[in-house]
Scaffold this active site. Structure first.
Site, PDB file in Angstrom:
ATOM      1  N   SER A   1       0.897  -1.212   0.103  1.00 10.54           N
ATOM      2  CA  SER A   1      -0.125   0.105   0.163  1.00 10.54           C
ATOM      3  C   SER A   1       1.138   1.458   0.113  1.00 10.54           C
ATOM      4  O   SER A   1       2.003   1.107   0.448  1.00 10.54           O
ATOM      5  CB  SER A   1      -0.891   0.010   1.174  1.00 10.54           C
ATOM      6  OG  SER A   1      -1.685   1.203   1.274  1.00 10.54           O
TER       7      SER A   1
ATOM      8  N   LYS B   1      -4.927  -6.209   3.133  1.00  9.39           N
ATOM      9  CA  LYS B   1      -4.490  -5.187   2.221  1.00  9.39           C
ATOM     10  C   LYS B   1      -6.060  -4.857   1.693  1.00  9.39           C
ATOM     11  O   LYS B   1      -6.459  -3.521   1.605  1.00  9.39           O
ATOM     12  CB  LYS B   1      -3.713  -5.540   1.191  1.00  9.39           C
ATOM     13  CG  LYS B   1      -3.832  -4.601  -0.088  1.00  9.39           C
ATOM     14  CD  LYS B   1      -3.288  -3.192   0.441  1.00  9.39           C
ATOM     15  CE  LYS B   1      -2.905  -2.294  -0.934  1.00  9.39           C
ATOM     16  NZ  LYS B   1      -3.748  -2.171  -1.973  1.00  9.39           N
TER      17      LYS B   1
ATOM     18  N   HIS C   1      -7.957  -2.884   4.076  1.00  9.34           N
ATOM     19  CA  HIS C   1      -7.433  -1.403   3.949  1.00  9.34           C
ATOM     20  C   HIS C   1      -8.100  -0.846   3.203  1.00  9.34           C
ATOM     21  O   HIS C   1      -8.386   0.489   3.283  1.00  9.34           O
ATOM     22  CB  HIS C   1      -5.837  -1.597   4.016  1.00  9.34           C
ATOM     23  CG  HIS C   1      -4.974  -0.544   3.668  1.00  9.34           C
ATOM     24  ND1 HIS C   1      -5.080   0.130   2.226  1.00  9.34           N
ATOM     25  CD2 HIS C   1      -4.489   0.584   4.277  1.00  9.34           C
ATOM     26  CE1 HIS C   1      -4.870   1.168   2.095  1.00  9.34           C
ATOM     27  NE2 HIS C   1      -4.036   1.328   3.303  1.00  9.34           N
ATOM     28  N   ASN C   2      -8.181  -1.242   1.794  1.00 14.00           N
ATOM     29  CA  ASN C   2      -8.764  -0.318   0.890  1.00 14.00           C
ATOM     30  C   ASN C   2     -10.339  -0.154   1.046  1.00 14.00           C
ATOM     31  O   ASN C   2     -10.608   0.974   0.772  1.00 14.00           O
ATOM     32  CB  ASN C   2      -8.578  -1.142  -0.449  1.00 14.00           C
ATOM     33  CG  ASN C   2      -7.021  -1.249  -0.967  1.00 14.00           C
ATOM     34  OD1 ASN C   2      -6.081  -1.032  -0.238  1.00 14.00           O
ATOM     35  ND2 ASN C   2      -7.081  -0.973  -2.414  1.00 14.00           N
TER      36      ASN C   2
ATOM     37  N   GLU D   1     -10.294   2.674   3.426  1.00 13.36           N
ATOM     38  CA  GLU D   1      -9.881   3.831   2.881  1.00 13.36           C
ATOM     39  C   GLU D   1     -11.163   4.394   2.162  1.00 13.36           C
ATOM     40  O   GLU D   1     -11.531   5.643   2.015  1.00 13.36           O
ATOM     41  CB  GLU D   1      -8.804   3.368   1.619  1.00 13.36           C
ATOM     42  CG  GLU D   1      -8.436   4.540   0.814  1.00 13.36           C
ATOM     43  CD  GLU D   1      -7.347   3.928  -0.233  1.00 13.36           C
ATOM     44  OE1 GLU D   1      -6.589   3.231   0.178  1.00 13.36           O
ATOM     45  OE2 GLU D   1      -7.486   3.952  -1.438  1.00 13.36           O
TER      46      GLU D   1
END
Ligand code: 2AM
Length: 479
Positions: free
Chosen positions: A128, A182, A185-186, A189
Site C-alpha cells: 500500500s 490489504k 485496508h482499501n 480507505e
C-alpha cells in the site's frame, strides 16, 4: 550470482519498488520485465542503483542467490499466474516467489497451495501507498509460510515505511492473510474518503463557504484527533485553483467516482462472512450511484425539502460535522477490523490486529494518528470483540454522539445525502440496542417458513402453529 532479491514486472510500481530495494545498503536487485526495453530504461535511468538486468527468466534466476527471492509486480490476474509458471520453470524448491500485486485473497490461497505443492514458498503480499509509497517506503502486508519470513522479513523491513521507529511490515499470517488485510485496508480507505466527502458537502451546502475556505477547516482538523494523510490531501485538493477557469478545481471535476474493485471485494467478502461493514458498503455504493449519470440525469426532478438549507451558527455547525466525521470514522475502522477478525477465524489465520493497525501508521493511504489508538486498544485487550467498545473510543463516541445525531438529522432534513454518516450511526445504535426488532423478523420467518425461534425465558427451539390453533410446540433444532 550477485543479487539477493529480484523484481519481475517493471511498470511504475515494480520500478519504484526495485529502486527502493536498490537504495538500501547491501541489496543488489535482479530486474526483469517481459519487454526488455523497460528493463534497460530502468537500469540506464538509475546508474547509481545496484541492478542486475536480466533479459530472460533463466538469466534472472541465474543472477539470484539462493534461496532465490523474487517479487512479482504485474497486473493482478492472468499475468500473475503466467509469471509464477515461468519462475517455477527456472527456480528450485525452497525459493521464494512473492506476489506484490493487488490479488484477490482467494486467488492467493489457491496459488500458495499450487506453488507450495511444488516445493516453492509462495507469499501473497499487500503493498500500500501507491507509486510514492513503493519508492520511498510502503506499508507491506505479506502472508505466506512462516519459513519465507526468515529470508523476506529483513529485506521487507529495510524498505518499508517507518512509523515511530517501527517498520510498517509484519508477517500477517499464512496464504491469503496479507492480501485479505490489504483488501480491508482499501475498504476502510473507501469509507474514510466518503466520510470526508460528506463532511465537505454538508459544510459547503450549509454554510456557503468556498472550497478554499473549507480547505482551511480541513487543515485545522489535521492538527487534532483527525490528523491523517487523507484529511491533509483533502485540504490540498480543495485549495487547488483550476488554471483554465480560475475557479476551484473541485468544481470542474466530473462528480462520478471511479473504483478499481477492491472496495467491492471487501463488501462481497463481508457479506459472505456475515460481517456488517455498512460504512464501507455505503461508501462503495455511493461511488456506484455517482457513476450512474443516466439515472441521475432523469432524477433531478424528484421532490426534495421545501425549505432552503442554511446554517445559522456556522462555527458550531462545523464543529458538529467534525465530531460526526470522527465518530463515523471510528465505526468504519471498527467494522473493518471486525472483518479481519472474522476472516482470520474463517480461514484459520492468527492475525495480530494491533500489529495490523501499527503497520498502517505510515506508508499507506489511511495512515493516521488515530491508528495508535487502535493499537492501544488491542494492546490492552487483544481479543476485544468490538473495537469501538474500547474505553478510549467509548469516550470519544460519548463526546461526539449528540453532534453526530444532529448532523445526520440535519442532512436528512436538508435533503443532502450522507449515507456513510447515517449508516455508521445506525450501526452504532444497533449495537447499543437492548432489544432489536430482529425478534419480529424471527416471528415472520416462523410464520411463513416454519423457521422456528428461540425464547428469552427458556432453552430450546420453538414453532407456533400459525395455520392451526396457534399454540406453540417445541421444534427440532434446525441449526
Ligand atoms: P510489459 O512491459 O512487457 O507489458 C504492468 O502491466 C506490468 O505487467 C508490465 O511490466 C507488463 O510487462 C507486465 N505483464 C503483463 N502481462 C504479463 C505477462 N503475461 N507476463 C509477464 N509480464 C506481464
Amino acid at each position: 550470482p550477485t543479487a539477493n532479491i529480484g523484481v519481475v514486472g517493471l511498470a511504475v510500481m515494480g520500478s519504484n519498488l526495485a529502486r527502493n530495494l536498490a537504495s538500501r545498503e547491501g541489496n543488489t536487485v535482479a530486474v526483469f520485465n517481459r519487454t526488455y526495453a523497460k528493463t534497460e530504461e530502468l537500469v540506464t535511468d538509475h546508474p547509481e542503483a545496484q541492478f542486475v538486468p536480466a533479459s530472460s527468466y533463466a538469466e534472472f534466476a541465474a543472477s539470484l542467490q539462493k534461496p532465490r527471492t523474487a517479487i512479482i509486480m504485474v497486473k493482478a490476474g492472468r499475468a500473475t499466474d503466467a509469471v509464477i509458471d515461468e519462475l517455477m520453470n527456472v527456480f528450485e524448491p525452497g525459493d521464494i516467489i512473492v506476489d506484490g500485486g493487488n490479488a484477490l485473497f482467494t486467488d492467493t490461497i489457491r496459488r500458495e497451495k499450487a506453488v507450495g505443492e511444488r516445493g516453492f514458498n509462495f507469499v501473497g503480499m499487500g503493498v500500500s501507498g501507491g507509486e510514492e509509497g513503493a519508492l520511498l517506503g510502503p506499508s507491506l502486508m505479506p502472508g505466506g509460510p512462516d519459513q519465507s519470513w526468515v529470508t523476506l522479513g529483513p529485506i521487507l523491513k529495510s524498505i518499508a515505511a517507518v512509523a515511530e521507529g517501527e517498520p510498517c511490515v509484519t508477517h500477517i499470517g499464512h496464504d491469503g492473510a496479507g492480501h485479505f488485510v490489504k483488501m480491508v485496508h482499501n475498504g476502510i480507505e473507501y469509507a474514510d474518503m466518503q466520510l470526508i466527502a460528506e463532511a465537505y458537502d454538508l459544510i459547503r451546502r450549509g454554510t456557503g463557504k468556498s472550497p478554499a475556505e473549507i480547505a482551511d477547516i480541513f487543515a485545522e482538523w489535521n492538527r487534532g484527533e483527525l490528523e491523517s494523510y487523507l484529511i491533509e490531501i483533502t485540504a490540498e485538493v480543495l485549495r487547488q485553483t483550476d488554471a483554465a477557469t480560475g475557479g476551484p478545481l473541485v468544481d470542474v471535476i466530473v462528480d462520478e467516482a471511479g473504483a478499481k474493485g477492491t472496495g467491492a471485494w471487501t463488501v462481497q467478502t463481508a457479506l459472505d462472512l456475515g460481517v456488517p461493514v455498512s460504512g464501507i458498503a455505503e461508501a462503495t455504493f455511493a461511488r456506484s450511484l455517482s457513476s450512474h449519470r443516466e439515472q441521475r440525469d432523469v432524477s433531478g426532478g424528484l421532490p426534495g425539502p421545501a425549505d432552503a438549507f442554511t446554517v445559522t451558527d456556522v462555527d458550531a455547525f462545523v464543529e458538529q460535522v467534525r465530531l460526526a466525521l470522527y465518530a463515523s470514522k471510528i465505526v468504519a475502522y471498527s467494522q473493518g477490523f471486525d472483518e479481519i477478525r472474522a476472516g482470520a477465524a474463517q480461514y484459520g489465520w492468527n492475525i495480530d490486529l494491533g500489529a495490523v493497525s501499527k503497520i498502517w501508521r505510515a506508508g499507506c493511504i489511511i495512515r493516521a494518528q488515530f491508528l495508535n489508538r487502535i493499537a492501544d486498544a488491542y494492546d490492552a485487550e487483544p481479543e476485544l470483540p468490538v473495537l469501538l467498545t474500547a474505553p478510549y473510543f467509548v469516550d470519544a463516541l460519548g463526546r461526539a454522539q449528540d453532534a453526530w445525531r444532529q448532523i445526520v438529522a440535519t442532512a436528512a432534513g436538508a435533503g443532502i445525502p450522507a449515507p456513510a454518516f447515517s449508516s455508521s450511526l445506525a450501526y452504532y445504535d444497533g449495537l447499543r440496542a437492548e432489544r432489536l426488532p430482529a425478534a419480529l423478523i424471527q416471528g415472520q420467518r416462523d410464520f411463513f417458513g416454519a423457521h422456528t425461534y428461540r425464547r428469552t425465558d427458556k432453552a430450546g427451539t420453538f414453532h407456533t402453529l400459525w395455520s392451526d390453533d396457534r399454540s406453540e410446540v417445541e421444534a427440532e433444532d434446525t441449526h
